[in-house]
Design a protein around this motif. Sequence first.
Motif, PDB file in Angstrom:
ATOM      1  N   UNK A  38     -57.812  74.685  21.697  1.00  0.00           N
ATOM      2  CA  UNK A  38     -57.332  74.396  20.349  1.00  0.00           C
ATOM      3  C   UNK A  38     -56.859  75.668  19.659  1.00  0.00           C
ATOM      4  N   UNK A  39     -57.603  76.740  19.845  1.00  0.00           N
ATOM      5  CA  UNK A  39     -57.221  78.032  19.260  1.00  0.00           C
ATOM      6  C   UNK A  39     -55.885  78.503  19.812  1.00  0.00           C
ATOM      7  N   UNK A  56     -67.772  82.913  14.011  1.00  0.00           N
ATOM      8  CA  UNK A  56     -67.235  81.605  13.655  1.00  0.00           C
ATOM      9  C   UNK A  56     -65.756  81.742  13.316  1.00  0.00           C
ATOM     10  N   UNK A  57     -65.014  80.718  13.601  1.00  0.00           N
ATOM     11  CA  UNK A  57     -63.599  80.680  13.272  1.00  0.00           C
ATOM     12  C   UNK A  57     -63.354  79.399  12.495  1.00  0.00           C
ATOM     13  N   UNK A  58     -62.921  79.524  11.251  1.00  0.00           N
ATOM     14  CA  UNK A  58     -62.673  78.393  10.361  1.00  0.00           C
ATOM     15  C   UNK A  58     -63.936  77.535  10.195  1.00  0.00           C
ATOM     16  N   UNK A 116     -68.044  74.992  20.906  1.00  0.00           N
ATOM     17  CA  UNK A 116     -66.868  74.207  21.276  1.00  0.00           C
ATOM     18  C   UNK A 116     -66.474  74.393  22.722  1.00  0.00           C
ATOM     19  N   UNK A 117     -66.699  75.557  23.279  1.00  0.00           N
ATOM     20  CA  UNK A 117     -66.371  75.838  24.665  1.00  0.00           C
ATOM     21  C   UNK A 117     -64.874  75.838  24.928  1.00  0.00           C
TER      22      UNK A 117
END
Length: 96
Positions: A19-20, A3-5, A12-13
């Motif tokens: 976005x990242x 997980x990120x944040x 999210x794909x």
Amino acid sequence: MPELLGIDIAQGGAVALLTLVVLMVLTGRLVPRRTYDDMKEDRNDWRTAHNKIAGALDEAVRQNSELTELSRTGVHLLDSLPRGEVTADDDQTVAP
């Protein structure tokens, strides 16, 4: 899945990946190669300038030490001369 944040990346794909990448660009963690090369060249230019200045400073310190020693020698020489008043009668010239 990592997980990120607090967001699961797999869910999210492509949107999460895009976005990242955008966030990394905006925060300065992802820069173009040309920008990185320019920053690296600037750093090397500063290092070269610093080394030149350091060399010049070392040379100035060496010369200052040498001049100080010559000054001490001159003072010692002048102190060793006899003291007294010099008059016009004392002027002696040696004829060749």
